[in-house]
Design an enzyme around this catalytic site. Structure first.
Site, PDB file in Angstrom:
ATOM      1  N   ASP A 120      -6.501   4.485   4.742  1.00  0.00           N
ATOM      2  CA  ASP A 120      -7.329   3.137   5.803  1.00  0.00           C
ATOM      3  C   ASP A 120      -7.979   3.289   6.179  1.00  0.00           C
ATOM      4  O   ASP A 120      -8.125   4.320   7.486  1.00  0.00           O
ATOM      5  CB  ASP A 120      -5.632   2.760   6.210  1.00  0.00           C
ATOM      6  CG  ASP A 120      -6.198   1.163   6.495  1.00  0.00           C
ATOM      7  OD1 ASP A 120      -5.724   0.185   6.532  1.00  0.00           O
ATOM      8  OD2 ASP A 120      -6.558   1.080   7.784  1.00  0.00           O
ATOM      9  N   ASN A 131       1.988  -6.350   2.456  1.00  0.00           N
ATOM     10  CA  ASN A 131       1.784  -8.080   3.439  1.00  0.00           C
ATOM     11  C   ASN A 131       1.276  -8.450   2.218  1.00  0.00           C
ATOM     12  O   ASN A 131       0.253  -8.061   1.798  1.00  0.00           O
ATOM     13  CB  ASN A 131       0.161  -7.390   4.512  1.00  0.00           C
ATOM     14  CG  ASN A 131       1.003  -6.544   5.893  1.00  0.00           C
ATOM     15  OD1 ASN A 131       2.101  -6.430   5.642  1.00  0.00           O
ATOM     16  ND2 ASN A 131       0.080  -5.925   6.228  1.00  0.00           N
ATOM     17  N   GLN A 187      -1.510 -10.237   5.398  1.00  0.00           N
ATOM     18  CA  GLN A 187      -2.470  -9.641   3.974  1.00  0.00           C
ATOM     19  C   GLN A 187      -4.150 -10.487   4.339  1.00  0.00           C
ATOM     20  O   GLN A 187      -3.906 -11.582   4.538  1.00  0.00           O
ATOM     21  CB  GLN A 187      -2.206 -10.702   2.640  1.00  0.00           C
ATOM     22  CG  GLN A 187      -2.503  -9.334   1.934  1.00  0.00           C
ATOM     23  CD  GLN A 187      -2.118 -10.181   1.015  1.00  0.00           C
ATOM     24  OE1 GLN A 187      -1.199 -10.736   0.773  1.00  0.00           O
ATOM     25  NE2 GLN A 187      -2.531  -9.548  -0.338  1.00  0.00           N
ATOM     26  N   HIS A 215      -1.706  -3.584  -2.585  1.00  0.00           N
ATOM     27  CA  HIS A 215      -1.532  -2.805  -1.842  1.00  0.00           C
ATOM     28  C   HIS A 215      -0.945  -2.116  -1.175  1.00  0.00           C
ATOM     29  O   HIS A 215      -0.182  -2.935  -0.254  1.00  0.00           O
ATOM     30  CB  HIS A 215      -3.059  -2.297  -0.812  1.00  0.00           C
ATOM     31  CG  HIS A 215      -3.564  -3.325   0.421  1.00  0.00           C
ATOM     32  ND1 HIS A 215      -3.930  -4.800   0.052  1.00  0.00           N
ATOM     33  CD2 HIS A 215      -3.342  -3.775   2.023  1.00  0.00           C
ATOM     34  CE1 HIS A 215      -3.955  -5.546   1.343  1.00  0.00           C
ATOM     35  NE2 HIS A 215      -3.449  -5.055   2.172  1.00  0.00           N
ATOM     36  N   HIS A 228       1.058  -0.212   2.053  1.00  0.00           N
ATOM     37  CA  HIS A 228       0.984   0.392   3.596  1.00  0.00           C
ATOM     38  C   HIS A 228       1.209   1.546   3.563  1.00  0.00           C
ATOM     39  O   HIS A 228       2.632   1.363   4.011  1.00  0.00           O
ATOM     40  CB  HIS A 228       0.775   0.064   4.619  1.00  0.00           C
ATOM     41  CG  HIS A 228      -0.308  -1.685   4.625  1.00  0.00           C
ATOM     42  ND1 HIS A 228      -1.434  -1.004   5.475  1.00  0.00           N
ATOM     43  CD2 HIS A 228      -0.268  -2.315   3.902  1.00  0.00           C
ATOM     44  CE1 HIS A 228      -2.463  -2.287   5.784  1.00  0.00           C
ATOM     45  NE2 HIS A 228      -1.583  -3.052   4.343  1.00  0.00           N
TER      46      HIS A 228
HETATM   47  P1  DGP Z   1      -3.381  -5.921   5.246  1.00  0.00           P
HETATM   48  O1  DGP Z   1      -3.475  -6.329   6.434  1.00  0.00           O
HETATM   49  O2  DGP Z   1      -2.322  -5.273   4.484  1.00  0.00           O
HETATM   50  O3  DGP Z   1      -4.237  -6.796   3.895  1.00  0.00           O
HETATM   51  O4  DGP Z   1      -4.544  -4.200   4.680  1.00  0.00           O
HETATM   52  C1  DGP Z   1      -5.665  -4.608   4.221  1.00  0.00           C
HETATM   53  C2  DGP Z   1      -5.687  -3.347   4.964  1.00  0.00           C
HETATM   54  O5  DGP Z   1      -6.795  -2.495   4.073  1.00  0.00           O
HETATM   55  C3  DGP Z   1      -6.328  -2.878   6.817  1.00  0.00           C
HETATM   56  O6  DGP Z   1      -5.441  -1.814   7.379  1.00  0.00           O
HETATM   57  C4  DGP Z   1      -7.590  -2.620   6.267  1.00  0.00           C
HETATM   58  C5  DGP Z   1      -8.580  -1.223   4.917  1.00  0.00           C
HETATM   59  N1  DGP Z   1      -9.651  -1.581   4.789  1.00  0.00           N
HETATM   60  C6  DGP Z   1     -10.762  -3.066   4.837  1.00  0.00           C
HETATM   61  N2  DGP Z   1     -11.090  -2.431   4.354  1.00  0.00           N
HETATM   62  C7  DGP Z   1     -11.203  -1.540   3.554  1.00  0.00           C
HETATM   63  C8  DGP Z   1     -12.148  -0.115   3.693  1.00  0.00           C
HETATM   64  O7  DGP Z   1     -13.528  -0.437   2.948  1.00  0.00           O
HETATM   65  N3  DGP Z   1     -11.936   0.749   3.368  1.00  0.00           N
HETATM   66  C9  DGP Z   1     -11.122   1.218   3.653  1.00  0.00           C
HETATM   67  N4  DGP Z   1     -10.646   2.588   3.256  1.00  0.00           N
HETATM   68  N5  DGP Z   1      -9.709   0.697   3.510  1.00  0.00           N
HETATM   69  C10 DGP Z   1     -10.398  -0.865   3.858  1.00  0.00           C
END
Ligand code: DGP
Length: 116
Positions: free
Chosen positions: A34, A89, A96, A102, A104
């Site tokens: 993340d 989420n 979300q 996805h 976590h």
């Molecule tokens: P959620 O809030 O459950 O939809 O989590 C989305 C997650 O995605 C958040 O913890 C940050 C991560 N995230 C968003 N954009 C990127 C990205 O471009 N690269 C990576 N590695 N993670 C990302």
């Protein structure tokens, strides 16, 4: 089955069009760190196929769902101390923000309950 959304951030990571710190890959899934980690281990496990959430993935592709869950376990076992949290989420009110399924995988520190 290949189902992608050209406007989806995580589909672009699956395609390699946006770089990510990849942890593991299978026929059905990709796992990467993340960008905003909330624990020493914070890995996102996603299906290659575009589905908005874990429920729709389970309905559309049970094999990919099982693979995703097995990958989450493998990553947690490799990086954690036996305890981990697996969070999906689902929906804007559940925080979300990316609407490509996805999980976590969070590990490496003590955690509180209930979540905020
Ligand atoms: P959620 O809030 O459950 O939809 O989590 C989305 C997650 O995605 C958040 O913890 C940050 C991560 N995230 C968003 N954009 C990127 C990205 O471009 N690269 C990576 N590695 N993670 C990302």
């Amino acid at each position: 089955m290949s189902v992608t959304d050209p406007d989806c951030l995580f589909c672009k990571i699956v395609a390699g069009d946006i770089p990510a710190d990849i942890v593991s890959e299978t026929e059905h899934t990709v796992a990467f760190r993340d960008v905003n980690p909330q624990a020493p281990t914070h890995v996102l496990v996603i299906p290659r196929r575009h589905e908005p959430n874990i429920g729709s993935l389970a309905a559309a592709d049970p094999e990919a769902t099982i693979t995703l869950l097995a990958e989450a376990r493998s990553i947690a076992e490799a990086e954690g101390n036996g305890s981990y949290r697996l969070v999906f989420n689902t929906g804007a009110d559940a925080h979300q923000t990316v609407f490509h399924c996805h999980g976590h995988v969070l590990a490496g520190r003590s955690m509180a309950w209930p979540p905020g």
